[in-house]
Design a protein around this motif. Sequence first.
Motif, short mmCIF file in Angstrom:
data_model
loop_
_atom_site.label_atom_id
_atom_site.label_comp_id
_atom_site.label_asym_id
_atom_site.label_seq_id
_atom_site.Cartn_x
_atom_site.Cartn_y
_atom_site.Cartn_z
N ASP A 14 0.82 -1.22 0.00
CA ASP A 14 0.00 0.00 0.00
C ASP A 14 0.85 1.26 0.00
OD1 ASP A 14 -2.77 -1.11 0.31
OD2 ASP A 14 -1.92 -1.92 2.16
N ALA A 15 2.00 1.22 0.66
CA ALA A 15 2.83 2.43 0.82
C ALA A 15 3.35 2.95 -0.52
CB ALA A 15 4.00 2.14 1.75
N LEU A 16 3.47 2.07 -1.54
CA LEU A 16 3.95 2.51 -2.84
C LEU A 16 2.90 3.33 -3.58
CD1 LEU A 16 5.81 -0.71 -4.06
CD2 LEU A 16 6.82 1.36 -3.09
N PHE A 17 1.62 3.07 -3.28
CA PHE A 17 0.48 3.80 -3.84
C PHE A 17 0.29 3.50 -5.32
CE2 PHE A 17 -1.95 7.62 -5.17
CZ PHE A 17 -3.00 7.49 -4.28
N ILE A 18 1.23 3.89 -6.16
CA ILE A 18 1.16 3.62 -7.60
C ILE A 18 2.61 3.60 -8.12
CG2 ILE A 18 0.97 6.03 -8.33
CD1 ILE A 18 -1.04 5.11 -10.47
N ASP A 19 2.85 2.86 -9.18
CA ASP A 19 4.16 2.70 -9.81
C ASP A 19 5.05 1.73 -9.03
OD1 ASP A 19 4.22 4.19 -12.29
OD2 ASP A 19 3.94 5.96 -11.05
N PHE A 20 5.55 0.73 -9.74
CA PHE A 20 6.40 -0.34 -9.21
C PHE A 20 5.66 -1.24 -8.23
CE2 PHE A 20 9.91 2.76 -10.25
CZ PHE A 20 10.38 2.05 -11.35
N VAL A 21 4.34 -1.09 -8.10
CA VAL A 21 3.56 -1.94 -7.20
C VAL A 21 3.63 -3.39 -7.68
CG1 VAL A 21 1.22 -2.48 -6.41
CG2 VAL A 21 2.03 -0.11 -6.41
N ASP A 22 3.40 -3.60 -8.99
CA ASP A 22 3.43 -4.95 -9.52
C ASP A 22 4.85 -5.52 -9.50
OD1 ASP A 22 4.19 -3.07 -11.46
OD2 ASP A 22 2.52 -3.52 -12.80
N LEU A 23 5.84 -4.70 -9.82
CA LEU A 23 7.23 -5.16 -9.81
C LEU A 23 7.65 -5.60 -8.42
CD1 LEU A 23 10.26 -4.00 -11.69
CD2 LEU A 23 10.37 -3.66 -9.21
N GLU A 24 7.30 -4.80 -7.40
CA GLU A 24 7.68 -5.15 -6.03
C GLU A 24 7.05 -6.47 -5.61
OE1 GLU A 24 7.41 -5.76 -1.84
OE2 GLU A 24 5.67 -5.30 -3.08
N TRP A 25 5.77 -6.68 -5.98
CA TRP A 25 5.09 -7.92 -5.58
C TRP A 25 5.74 -9.13 -6.27
CZ3 TRP A 25 2.10 -12.07 -7.27
CH2 TRP A 25 1.39 -12.73 -6.27
N CYS A 26 6.09 -8.98 -7.55
CA CYS A 26 6.75 -10.08 -8.26
C CYS A 26 8.12 -10.39 -7.64
CB CYS A 26 6.92 -9.73 -9.74
SG CYS A 26 5.39 -9.73 -10.69
#
Length: 301
Positions: free
Chosen positions: A180-192
């Motif tokens: 949640d802290a990322l809000f938008i951008d790199f959210v999917d990359l971080e999860w992968c």
Amino acid sequence: MSGDLHTLRVSAVVIFYNPDAACVARANRLAAMMHCVVVDNSPSLRTASEVGLSAAISYLPNGANLGIATAINQGVVSLIDAGFDAAILFDQDSDPSKELLDGLPQLLDEALRRHEPVALIGPAYEDSRLGDVTPFVRFGYLKLHRIPPVGVTPIDVDFLISSGSCINLAAWEKIGPMDDALFIDFVDLEWCIRARSKGFAVLGAPELRLAHELGGEPVRILGRLYPSHGPLRHYYQFRNAVALIKRGYVPFTWKSTELIKFPFRLAIYGIFLRPRLVHLRMALTGIWHGLIGRMGPLEQH
């Protein structure tokens, strides 16, 4: 892919933000083909019928922009609570084919039957504005390795963008939610990256395609087309890149490529995108906030 039908219970999760009539129509078409949850980050709080959504859609309005990570988490948690096995994520601009909707769960099911620990599987992306199919990506030192989407065998990759990704919800509970802290951008990359750090595979399906616009309207710089964004998105891109560079589980291969790109991106935004000073100021603010750990939505006064 074999012709056997998969046995997974699958639903789509679509994220709305100020959708137009075409976005609503796409969600309604999707709901005619499979179970569908719409999470709406639009500031105005409306009912599903006021938005124009089909009664078949499970509608979760937030009445505020809570960010892409929170919205995806809300949709996925609702599916886990309802007993679904997989979720295919879409943004409001995505228009998936029936082949994609059938093919992704089938490939996931086949991998799980082989007892492969798969976190998610996703298609190759076509952006008509950039004129090509986007290759899959593996991280390398100082540069990304681009893998052409050819053949029918799923390809082990380092990350996929969220739109079009089919998530194994049993893995989600072990990996944890989007950040949640990322809000938008790199959210999917971080999860992968987090999924792979916990031993799960991220797979690209080379024979499946999703039409998807990567970024804003492209700009041509020195003969090459680059996806562009507004200044606020550049704030989040730089801030979240710095935040991820500081994290231990993020591989140094990715960190090295991002650090190499930083000065080039700053130059492009500061020279070619207008208003130049606003783009540059927001990017530099993002770098500073990433360094000091100021996360979540940017408070603008």
